[in-house]
Design a protein around this motif. Structure first.
Motif, mmCIF file in Angstrom:
data_model
loop_
_atom_site.group_PDB
_atom_site.id
_atom_site.type_symbol
_atom_site.label_atom_id
_atom_site.label_comp_id
_atom_site.label_asym_id
_atom_site.label_seq_id
_atom_site.Cartn_x
_atom_site.Cartn_y
_atom_site.Cartn_z
ATOM 1 N N ALA A 208 0.884 -1.188 0.178
ATOM 2 C CA ALA A 208 -0.035 0.139 -0.165
ATOM 3 C C ALA A 208 0.922 1.201 0.117
ATOM 4 O O ALA A 208 0.797 2.264 -0.579
ATOM 5 N N ASP A 209 1.874 1.162 0.746
ATOM 6 C CA ASP A 209 2.863 2.169 0.813
ATOM 7 C C ASP A 209 3.740 2.611 -0.240
ATOM 8 O O ASP A 209 4.139 3.777 -0.685
ATOM 9 N N SER A 210 4.053 1.647 -0.867
ATOM 10 C CA SER A 210 5.018 1.711 -2.062
ATOM 11 C C SER A 210 4.303 1.777 -3.474
ATOM 12 O O SER A 210 4.770 2.415 -4.542
ATOM 13 N N GLY A 211 2.906 1.270 -3.454
ATOM 14 C CA GLY A 211 2.251 1.164 -4.733
ATOM 15 C C GLY A 211 2.540 -0.068 -5.604
ATOM 16 O O GLY A 211 2.163 -0.152 -6.602
ATOM 17 N N GLY A 212 3.330 -0.889 -5.049
ATOM 18 C CA GLY A 212 3.675 -2.277 -5.706
ATOM 19 C C GLY A 212 4.410 -1.934 -7.118
ATOM 20 O O GLY A 212 4.947 -0.838 -7.208
ATOM 21 N N PRO A 213 4.519 -3.040 -7.731
ATOM 22 C CA PRO A 213 4.161 -4.070 -7.675
ATOM 23 C C PRO A 213 4.796 -5.299 -6.641
ATOM 24 O O PRO A 213 4.053 -6.251 -6.154
ATOM 25 N N PHE A 214 6.005 -4.877 -6.108
ATOM 26 C CA PHE A 214 6.537 -5.570 -5.140
ATOM 27 C C PHE A 214 6.879 -4.730 -3.773
ATOM 28 O O PHE A 214 6.091 -3.724 -3.753
ATOM 29 N N LEU A 215 7.192 -5.269 -2.866
ATOM 30 C CA LEU A 215 6.918 -4.623 -1.610
ATOM 31 C C LEU A 215 7.808 -3.276 -1.342
ATOM 32 O O LEU A 215 6.872 -2.497 -0.649
ATOM 33 N N CYS A 216 8.710 -3.234 -2.143
ATOM 34 C CA CYS A 216 9.318 -1.696 -2.053
ATOM 35 C C CYS A 216 9.015 -1.071 -3.496
ATOM 36 O O CYS A 216 9.856 -0.015 -3.508
ATOM 37 N N GLY A 217 8.048 -1.397 -4.027
ATOM 38 C CA GLY A 217 7.808 -0.904 -5.507
ATOM 39 C C GLY A 217 8.535 -1.847 -6.464
ATOM 40 O O GLY A 217 7.879 -2.436 -7.000
ATOM 41 N N SER A 218 9.991 -1.474 -6.849
ATOM 42 C CA SER A 218 10.643 -2.368 -7.626
ATOM 43 C C SER A 218 10.900 -3.721 -6.637
ATOM 44 O O SER A 218 11.236 -3.677 -5.594
ATOM 45 N N PHE A 219 11.588 -4.774 -7.354
ATOM 46 C CA PHE A 219 12.095 -6.029 -6.526
ATOM 47 C C PHE A 219 13.074 -5.586 -5.881
ATOM 48 O O PHE A 219 13.990 -5.000 -6.392
ATOM 49 N N SER A 220 13.130 -6.331 -4.782
ATOM 50 C CA SER A 220 14.325 -5.785 -3.881
ATOM 51 C C SER A 220 14.634 -7.163 -3.113
ATOM 52 O O SER A 220 14.023 -8.322 -3.118
ATOM 53 N N ILE A 221 15.587 -6.874 -2.012
ATOM 54 C CA ILE A 221 16.077 -8.027 -1.188
ATOM 55 C C ILE A 221 14.868 -8.545 -0.269
ATOM 56 O O ILE A 221 14.654 -9.626 0.079
ATOM 57 N N ALA A 222 14.099 -7.446 -0.164
ATOM 58 C CA ALA A 222 12.941 -7.943 0.768
ATOM 59 C C ALA A 222 12.086 -8.966 0.095
ATOM 60 O O ALA A 222 11.516 -9.893 0.739
ATOM 61 N N ASP A 223 11.528 -8.886 -1.172
ATOM 62 C CA ASP A 223 10.886 -9.975 -1.891
ATOM 63 C C ASP A 223 11.664 -11.307 -1.898
ATOM 64 O O ASP A 223 11.135 -12.445 -1.773
ATOM 65 N N ALA A 224 13.018 -11.044 -2.177
ATOM 66 C CA ALA A 224 13.863 -12.211 -2.261
ATOM 67 C C ALA A 224 13.908 -13.089 -1.077
ATOM 68 O O ALA A 224 13.605 -14.252 -0.906
ATOM 69 N N MET A 225 13.974 -12.326 0.290
ATOM 70 C CA MET A 225 13.875 -12.866 1.392
ATOM 71 C C MET A 225 12.368 -13.613 1.656
ATOM 72 O O MET A 225 12.587 -14.875 2.310
ATOM 73 N N PHE A 226 11.431 -13.037 0.978
ATOM 74 C CA PHE A 226 10.094 -13.755 1.284
ATOM 75 C C PHE A 226 9.551 -14.635 0.362
ATOM 76 O O PHE A 226 8.597 -15.326 0.362
ATOM 77 N N ALA A 227 10.394 -14.888 -0.518
ATOM 78 C CA ALA A 227 9.967 -15.858 -1.727
ATOM 79 C C ALA A 227 9.689 -17.247 -1.214
ATOM 80 O O ALA A 227 8.516 -17.830 -1.714
ATOM 81 N N PRO A 228 10.381 -18.037 -0.391
ATOM 82 C CA PRO A 228 9.892 -19.380 0.209
ATOM 83 C C PRO A 228 8.754 -19.019 0.868
ATOM 84 O O PRO A 228 8.165 -20.143 0.914
ATOM 85 N N VAL A 229 8.454 -18.153 1.566
ATOM 86 C CA VAL A 229 7.081 -17.947 2.141
ATOM 87 C C VAL A 229 6.082 -17.958 0.965
ATOM 88 O O VAL A 229 4.702 -18.680 1.415
#
Length: 212
Positions: free
Chosen positions: A144-165
């Motif tokens: 909601a805060d970033s507007g997506g499409p990924f957690l911080c807007g663009s794909f980042s380490i945060a998305d990589a860390m949550f990929a197995p989830v």
């Protein structure tokens, strides 16, 4: 750089740096060390400071731990955008990545990553439900805060860390809201995700959960 990983079907910690580097287009040599020994893979123990994978070899540096590997590569190659350029979002990405690295132990213990698992729910307790609720809240707030499409807007380490989830939510059939499902669909649509998933499906090794 060489990235030493375990089985693609099971190794959630290997998946994290692998998808980060692959999605960012960073060249590396993949070395797979199988979880198919009674007491661990002797090559892993011989080359890994922690006795576990993943491990990154970059020149004289031998670096274990998923988040440390991703951070090292992001700082070495800042143009890849693995950490957001905006300082505030970089801090938020680090906070999310650290929470994933150190938290959600109930979910991880009860629901190991398994790319080949036929989706079906299992009986879990309040602690797992709490982990799932926190993750959905965290994702929803970031999107909601970033507007997506990924957690911080663009794909980042945060998305990589949550990929197995994302895999866990799918194969253990957790209830998800529309925002969570849409984020998961975007993750699963990544070419890097699909490459890893297909390789996991092609493996035939069966590993006891406690060994992964």
């Amino acid at each position: 750089m060489k990235l030493y990983i375990g089985n693609k079907n099971y190794s959630s910690w290997s998946f994290r740096p692998w998808i980060g580097l692959r999605h960012a287009g960073i060249p590396f040599e993949e070395v797979q060390l199988w979880f198919d020994h009674d007491h661990g893979h002797p090559e892993i123990r011989a080359m890994s400071p922690s006795g576990k994978v993943p491990v990154l070899a970059d020149g004289d540096l031998v670096l274990p731990e998923s988040l440390a590997i991703l951070d090292h590569v992001a700082r070495k190659l800042p143009e890849t955008g693995l950490w957001p350029a905006d300082p505030l979002w970089r801090s938020r990405a680090m906070a999310m990545a650290c929470e994933m690295a150190t938290g959600f132990s109930a979910l991880r213990a009860a629901c190991p990553m398994n790319m080949r698992r036929t989706p079906a729910p299992i009986k879990t307790g309040a602690e797992v439900a709490g982990d799932v609720a926190r993750i959905k809240t965290l994702w929803g707030k970031a999107l909601a805060d970033s507007g997506g499409p990924f957690l911080c807007g663009s794909f980042s380490i945060a998305d990589a860390m949550f990929a197995p989830v994302v895999n866990r939510f799918v194969v253990y059939a957790f209830e998800t809201d529309a925002v969570t499902r849409a984020y998961m669909d975007r993750m699963k649509a990544l070419p890097a995700w699909q490459e890893w998933e297909q390789a996991g499906f092609a493996e035939d090794a069966v590993v006891a959960e406690e060994e992964v």
